[in-house]
Design a protein around this motif. Structure first.
Motif, PDB file in Angstrom:
ATOM      1  N   GLY A  55       0.315   4.213 -11.165  1.00 11.16           N
ATOM      2  CA  GLY A  55      -0.760   4.893 -10.428  1.00 11.16           C
ATOM      3  C   GLY A  55      -0.273   5.814  -9.328  1.00 11.16           C
ATOM      4  N   VAL A  56       1.060   5.974  -9.173  1.00  8.16           N
ATOM      5  CA  VAL A  56       1.586   6.911  -8.175  1.00  8.16           C
ATOM      6  C   VAL A  56       2.602   7.827  -8.860  1.00  8.16           C
ATOM      7  CG1 VAL A  56       2.729   7.197  -5.937  1.00  8.16           C
ATOM      8  CG2 VAL A  56       1.419   5.120  -6.401  1.00  8.16           C
ATOM      9  N   GLU A  63      -5.841   6.777  -7.838  1.00  6.58           N
ATOM     10  CA  GLU A  63      -4.557   7.220  -8.379  1.00  6.58           C
ATOM     11  C   GLU A  63      -4.024   8.285  -7.444  1.00  6.58           C
ATOM     12  OE1 GLU A  63      -3.477   8.233 -12.402  1.00  6.58           O
ATOM     13  OE2 GLU A  63      -5.477   7.497 -12.981  1.00  6.58           O
ATOM     14  N   GLN A  97      -3.793   2.708  -2.449  1.00  5.08           N
ATOM     15  CA  GLN A  97      -3.796   2.115  -3.800  1.00  5.08           C
ATOM     16  C   GLN A  97      -4.688   0.880  -3.834  1.00  5.08           C
ATOM     17  OE1 GLN A  97       0.633   1.863  -4.742  1.00  5.08           O
ATOM     18  NE2 GLN A  97      -0.295   2.381  -6.715  1.00  5.08           N
TER      19      GLN A  97
END
Ligand SMILES: NC(=O)c1ccc[n+]([C@@H]2O[C@H](COP(=O)([O-])OP(=O)(O)OC[C@H]3O[C@@H](n4cnc5c(N)ncnc54)[C@H](O)[C@@H]3O)[C@@H](O)[C@H]2O)c1
Length: 365
Positions: free
Chosen positions: A68-69, A45, A40
């Motif tokens: 983003g996860v 992403e 990250q």
């Protein structure tokens, strides 16, 4: 995890994965979360799934709470649920893959997704890429398990003690004065056999490669045929990277009360052939096959992850540093790599070995 901490700082400064979409399949446990931190920090992403039975639900929840996860993984997942999760990761349309067992890679090739490069964590995945998927993968795949550094430090030195730890935690039984059959005397099997013997076990080894079998004999192990070893051992451990090593026929050869465990990638034991079982403890189920009681440990998944905390923190720091370095190199210039499976570039092995040596020297100074 000092190697990953240093990489996180570098990745934050240089953003080598900015704008990339990473599809990831890796055991979801606390050390994996530290690798996700690094990736990250690199700017990508991530869509993540784990493996059946090895997910730590707390880690999955923490990762899922991050921007983003996206995470699809539960401790209770069976193989069918795992396949659904893999399809979900592919529907995220990743352009980079970090795979564990080559399922994502196979799926992305079948669906002609726009993947530009991948890494593969395991021996089992590497075997698939070299056999079944041979010549069919149009992008480079760096095989982390083909790194001599990873095989030495993780498979041989890491896995042995943690599999023994998993056995002890799952059963609370003695290792000493117990006959263990280790099937497969590769990098992992060698480490498991040595760790068992160091604790006083009698170790029988079954190995189909005559050179490796000879190595086991020279290491002082009792090399036996599969059928003889199955009829002798109190505990059987599969660690071959092959599938279906223990199936219906083999179950007919074991002793009453035998304990059955796997330390390789899933499907080494045909769990369906055991039929329904009774749950004796969280990590032990008892099945009756042909009148014999067979006790399956950790649902037949990797015992050091199902019943213990996985490989040691420093060991995973090293393996995951190889992953992060390799993904950075692949993202920077995939054209530098040939299409298909290949080892970790030697300069990455050297850099990671130097880094680990420095961190160990610092720790022992
Ligand atoms: N539990 C963990 O933490 C962990 C860590 C790393 C790797 N692994 C997994 O462990 C497995 C083994 O990895 P490795 O690095 O030792 O692989 P390896 O290729 O070095 O060794 C496997 C050995 O098994 C032998 N073998 C294969 N099929 C056999 C059969 N049917 N009967 C007898 N022998 C057989 C092969 O000849 C080989 O010597 C893989 O599935 C790998 O993904 C587990």
């Amino acid at each position: 995890m000092p190697l990953l901490a240093a990489l996180a700082a570098e990745f934050r400064a240089t953003r080598p994965l900015a704008g990339r979409r990473l599809g990831m399949c890796l055991h979801v446990e606390p050390k994996t979360a530290v690798l996700v931190d690094v990736l990250q920090a690199g700017g990508c992403e991530i869509a993540l799934t784990g493996s059946p039975a090895t997910t730590d639900d707390g880690t999955a929840a923490e990762l899922a709470s991050r921007d983003g996860v996206t995470v699809w993984a539960k401790k209770s997942d069976d193989v069918a649920a795992h396949r659904t999760h893999l399809a979900r990761v592919l529907s995220f349309e990743p352009d980079l893959l970090l795979d564990n067992g080559a399922e994502l890679i196979a799926g992305s090739v079948a669906q002609r997704l726009g993947v530009t490069a991948a890494t593969e964590e395991t021996t089992s995945g590497a075997n698939r890429l070299k056999a079944e998927l041979r010549g069919g993968v149009p992008f480079p795949v760096v095989l982390i398990d083909d790194s001599p550094l990873k095989r030495l430090i993780e498979n041989t030195y890491g896995v042995g003690p943690t599999v023994v730890e998993g056995f002890m935690r799952a059963t609370n039984l003695l290792v000493a004065a117990t006959a263990f059959c280790v099937i497969g005397y590769g990098a992992c099997g060698r480490g498991i056999a040595r760790a068992l013997r160091a604790d006083g076990a009698t170790v029988l080894v079954v190995e189909r490669d005559p050179v490796k079998a000879l190595e086991a004999a020279f290491d002082g192990m009792a090399v036996r045929s599969l059928d003889v070893a199955l009829g002798t051992a109190n505990v059987i451990v599969t660690v071959t990277g092959s599938t279906g090593v223990i199936g219906r026929r083999e179950l007919g050869l074991v002793r009453d009360g035998v304990l059955l465990a796997n330390a390789g990638h899933f499907s080494e034991i045909e769990v369906a052939a055991l039929g329904d079982g009774v749950r004796l403890t969280a990590d032990v189920t008892e099945h009756v096959v042909g009148g014999r009681r067979i006790r399956l440990l950790g649902r037949g998944e990797m015992l050091n992850l199902t019943a213990a905390a996985g490989n040691q923190i420093q060991v995973m720091d090293l393996g995951f540093a190889l992953q992060a370095h390799s993904l950075r190199a692949l993202a920077a210039d995939p054209g530098r790599f040939a299409a298909g499976p290949q080892p970790v570039p030697p300069e990455i092995d050297d850099a990671v070995a130097r880094g680990m040596l420095a961190s160990l020297s610092a720790a022992t100074a």
